[in-house]
Design a protein around this motif. Structure first.
Motif, short mmCIF file in Angstrom:
data_model
loop_
_atom_site.label_atom_id
_atom_site.label_comp_id
_atom_site.label_asym_id
_atom_site.label_seq_id
_atom_site.Cartn_x
_atom_site.Cartn_y
_atom_site.Cartn_z
N ALA A 1 0.86 -1.19 0.00
CA ALA A 1 0.00 0.00 0.00
C ALA A 1 0.89 1.24 0.00
CB ALA A 1 -0.89 0.02 1.24
N ARG A 2 0.65 2.15 -0.96
CA ARG A 2 1.39 3.42 -0.91
C ARG A 2 0.57 4.42 -0.10
NH1 ARG A 2 3.90 6.96 -5.96
NH2 ARG A 2 1.74 7.04 -6.68
N ASN A 3 1.10 4.78 1.07
CA ASN A 3 0.49 5.83 1.90
C ASN A 3 0.75 7.19 1.25
OD1 ASN A 3 -0.03 3.79 3.73
ND2 ASN A 3 1.27 4.58 5.33
N THR B 1 13.23 4.90 -8.23
CA THR B 1 13.31 6.25 -8.77
C THR B 1 11.94 6.67 -9.30
OG1 THR B 1 14.21 5.23 -10.77
CG2 THR B 1 15.76 6.33 -9.32
N GLY B 2 11.28 7.50 -8.53
CA GLY B 2 10.04 8.12 -9.00
C GLY B 2 10.43 9.37 -9.79
N PHE B 3 10.81 9.13 -11.04
CA PHE B 3 11.43 10.23 -11.80
C PHE B 3 10.44 11.33 -12.14
CE2 PHE B 3 9.86 9.64 -16.15
CZ PHE B 3 9.26 8.40 -16.04
N LEU B 4 9.13 11.03 -12.01
CA LEU B 4 8.16 12.06 -12.38
C LEU B 4 8.10 13.12 -11.28
CD1 LEU B 4 5.68 9.59 -14.01
CD2 LEU B 4 7.04 11.32 -15.18
N ASP B 5 7.81 12.70 -10.06
CA ASP B 5 7.88 13.67 -8.96
C ASP B 5 9.25 14.32 -8.89
OD1 ASP B 5 5.67 14.28 -7.22
OD2 ASP B 5 5.49 12.12 -6.95
N ARG B 6 10.26 13.50 -9.11
CA ARG B 6 11.63 14.00 -8.97
C ARG B 6 11.90 15.15 -9.96
NH1 ARG B 6 15.57 15.93 -8.54
NH2 ARG B 6 17.64 15.18 -7.97
O1 LIG Z 1 5.74 8.12 -7.96
C1 LIG Z 1 6.39 8.05 -8.96
C2 LIG Z 1 6.92 9.21 -9.62
O2 LIG Z 1 7.56 9.06 -10.67
O3 LIG Z 1 6.72 10.30 -9.09
#
Ligand SMILES: O=CC(=O)O
Ligand SMILES: CC(=O)SCCNC(=O)CCNC(=O)[C@H](O)C(C)(C)COP(=O)(O)OP(=O)(O)OC[C@H]1O[C@@H](n2cnc3c(N)ncnc32)[C@H](O)[C@@H]1OP(=O)(O)O
Ligand SMILES: [Mg+2]
Length: 696
Positions: free
Chosen positions: A312-314, A429-434
């Motif tokens: 589960a992602r909180n 690596t959540g590159f989108l948020d990053r």
């Molecule tokens: O949660 C993933 C992302 O790339 O941000």
């Protein structure tokens, strides 16, 4: 609201916890609420302090950029970040030590599916996506050129699918002395005989690189009938793990939404989730698949997991929720509530109160997104300790997946891992948020490159490399996952097949996919690459330099034509509107939105963060004017309205943008973008969605 141990709890949440969650767990309601109240009282001040620290750091970075305009002096910048405490000292060498991690995370390399937790139909599909038909995935997508001819089974396309499948088997599990296309259906003599592990009726079960392949033999099936070996399908072990997402792919703004998510998670942990819906004009009911029965070549029966291992992602540390009010009258941090409730629900799996099991090793898997640096990871670690104490769980029963998706985490990754070293189950690596955080952190440094060009910049290469290299140096191999990010073009499966093999090749033992079909196709990559061998090789590399990671992706004298600027602006504005309108008006947190070239893109809050921060950055630096942005927003609203014309629930924006809360939300995300905490979109999205739900 109900007063419980000093908290004010929304009726639907209180009822849900007491009537549905606690029965079967031997936890008394009074003890639950006083335990929860105690956790809030201990962790709320620390949570607030860390959020204030984020803001203090950001305002100092903003000021530094104003005083030190580009080109950036890299040494001075790094000294500044060190003095600021943004960069912290590296920990001494260490190895992570999580116990009781299921093999799906520690030892098997394969796809990770993500699914919005508010959608039970998708959730069930995702849990069952542990096994997927390769033939269906090829036949129904662009993985094979062309499209199926209408009117029943297209034999010509079917032949291409069968050919693809046989070539896959030749590469993954070759026969000793012939090609799979010549095989007659007798016991397959494999080059590596030990790979043949069992049978299910007439079907053959093969195991390679830790993943199973079932060759379905059915001469009565239309496809098997035309096949000399009677092969009707090749079924691949596909979504090895699945993240049930309470975060960026859902619109959960109040107690009602939260309870829906929690109750779906409960159904998964107890194994009794079911959903009835209409499909193709017929009513169907979907439930969780059982485990799969096989007979080994020695005649002994055995089972294999029938479902994906569920995580589960909180939500992160930022948001608060109206579902619970604290004794001081403020809303409670949503991340703390998520930790308490999702872990409590996870106890149903540990206690086996239902019929199916999730973690065979007795762990609860929670993913924590959007943490900024080691202190925030330590907060999560201590919070999970406290939840374990409240629930009477052994220390480190709750495992954590750390999303490396904020710049302060990437820049201090070893220290972040160290903070959760005994409960870590993944970094990824959540590159989108990053990318969103890259833009926001350096908002005042100058205009950023175009979004597409950002992918070719040094920081992102260093980010991806360092995540693997640091993960390996901290001993994650064989104990926890090193993961890669989402494939965000759900209909472009040929491109995914060509490109996403790069993830296992980089030494990642998993990577995100948006759908079960994508999971099955991506699974083929893990047969082509031995990830653990790649990890051994990469463990010898020198870690990519921090200086590359800290190189800001600023526009450097590229001479953008007015058309290029317009195209960038339109593309971002369309993506924002197309996503936000469904979020705010309909509560849909993840959508496939056609871009300017009509390619359907997976949009969630992270992609929205990038697009809105990008326009905000160009506004800040005068690349575009406020008037141009407003004009483009109206033009794109017309386009988005036209794209949604077939949806009866859709409320058009362009006729009267001032009256459309969705349009206003999109506009605010851009024009107030520089002021949003870390550039996050959730505060504004929640505020506008709450207005819509209130009848606004
Ligand atoms: O949660 C993933 C992302 O790339 O941000
Ligand atoms: C940056 C990040 O945080 S990324 C993580 C967040 N992103 C996600 O979670 C992406 C999850 N994916 C999705 O929500 C969807 O695939 C979307 C929104 C991208 C596309 O949805 P749609 O347009 O409805 O997909 P499409 O029409 O192609 O397919 C629908 C079918 O596929 C299934 N499906 C699609 N995605 C998923 C999924 N993630 N899990 C399970 N089943 C899925 C549906 O159950 C449905 O099948 P059914 O009719 O048998 O129930
Ligand atoms: Mg993210």
């Amino acid at each position: 609201m109900r007063e419980l141990a000093g908290l004010k709890v929304a009726e639907e949440l209180a009822d849900f916890i007491e009537a549905q969650v606690l029965p079967g767990l031997d936890i008394d309601a009074g003890a639950f609420w006083s335990g929860a109240a105690d956790i809030f009282s201990r962790f709320v001040p620390r949570n607030r302090d860390l959020l204030q620290k984020r803001e203090a750091i950001q305002s100092k970075i903003d000021a530094w950029h104003r005083e030190n305009p580009a080109p950036i002096d890299a040494d001075a910048y790094r000294t500044f970040l060190t003095d600021l405490g943004y960069l912290v000292p590296e920990p001494d060498a260490f190895s992570v030590n999580p116990q009781n991690v299921d093999p799906e995370l520690a030892q098997i390399a394969g796809p990770q599916l993500v699914v919005p937790v508010l959608n039970a139909r998708f959730l069930l599909n995702a849990a069952n996506a542990r096994w997927g038909s390769l033939y269906d995935a090829l036949y129904g997508t662009d993985a094979i050129p062309g499209t199926p001819k209408p009117g029943g089974y297209d034999e010509e396309r079917g032949a291409m699918v069968i050919d693809w499948g046989r070539q896959f088997l030749d590469r993954a599990v070759p026969l000793e002395d012939q090609l799979w296309s010549n095989w007659d259906g007798s016991e397959p003599k494999l080059k590596a005989p030990a790979q043949l592990v069992g049978r299910n009726g007439k079907n053959w079960l093969i195991r390679h690189n830790g993943l199973h392949v079932e060759i379905v033999i059915d001469p009565d099936h239309p496809v098997g009938a035309g096949d000399k070996a009677g092969v009707a399908d090749i079924v691949l072990e596909s979504a090895i793990s699945t993240i049930c997402d309470f975060e960026d792919s859902v619109a959960a703004v109040d107690a009602q939404d939260k309870v829906l998510g929690y109750s779906n998670w409960l159904g998964l942990m107890k194994g009794d989730l079911r959903e009835t819906f209409m499909k193709g004009g017929e009513e169907m009911t979907r439930t969780l698949n059982p485990d799969r029965e096989y007979v080994g070549l020695d005649g002994e029966s055995f089972t294999l997991p029938g479902r994906s291992l569920l995580l589960a992602r909180n939500v992160g540390h930022l948001m608060t929720t109206p579902a619970v009010h604290l004794p001081d009258g403020n809303e409670a941090p949503e991340g703390i509530l998520d930790a308490i409730v999702t872990a409590t629900i996870g106890c149903h799996d540990l206690k086996r109160t239902g019929t199916l099991s999730n973690s065979r090793e007795g762990s609860i898997y929670l993913v924590k997104p959007k943490m900024h640096g080691p202190e925030e990871c330590a907060l999560t670690n201590d919070l999970f300790d406290a939840v374990e104490d409240m629930l009477g769980l052994a220390r480190h029963t709750i495992k954590v997946g750390v999303m490396d998706e904020e710049r302060r985490t990437s820049a201090n990754l070893a220290a972040c891992i160290h903070a959760v070293r005994d409960r870590i189950m993944f970094i990824n690596t959540g590159f989108l948020d990053r990318t969103g955080d890259e833009i926001h952190t350096a908002m005042r440094a100058g205009a950023m490159k175009r979004k597409g060009a950002m992918k070719e910049t040094p920081w992102i290469a260093a980010y991806e490399d360092r995540n693997v290299q640091i993960g390996l140096a901290c001993g994650l191999s064989g104990k926890a996952q090193i993961g890669k990010g989402m494939w965000a073009m759900p209909d472009r499966m040929a491109d995914m097949l060509a490109e996403k093999i790069g993830h296992p090749r980089s030494g990642a033992n998993t990577a995100w996919v948006p759908s079960p079909t994508a999971a099955t196709l991506h699974a083929t990559h893990y047969h082509m690459v031995d990830v653990f061998a790649r990890q051994d090789e990469r463990a010898k590399e020198t870690i990519a330099p921090l200086s590359d990671l800290l190189t800001i992706p600023l526009h450097r004298g590229e001479n953008w034509s007015p058309d290029e600027i317009r195209a960038e602006l339109e593309n971002n504005a369309q993506g924002i509107l197309g996503y936000v309108v469904r979020w705010v008006d309909q509560g849909v947190g993840c959508s496939k939105v056609p871009n300017i070239d009509d390619v359907g893109l997976m949009e969630d809050r992270a992609t929205l963060r990038i697009s809105s921060q990008h326009i905000a950055n160009w506004l800040e630096h005068g690349v575009v004017s406020p008037e141009e942005v407003d004009e483009v927003l109206v033009a794109m609203a017309q386009k988005v309205d036209a794209q949604n014309a077939g949806d009866p629930a859709y409320r058009p924006m362009a006729d009267n943008p001032d009256q459309s809360l969705a349009f206003q939300a999109a506009r605010a995300l851009i024009f107030e973008g520089t002021e949003q905490p870390s550039g996050y979109t959730e505060p504004l999205l929640h505020a506008y969605r709450q207005k819509v739900k209130a009848g606004g």
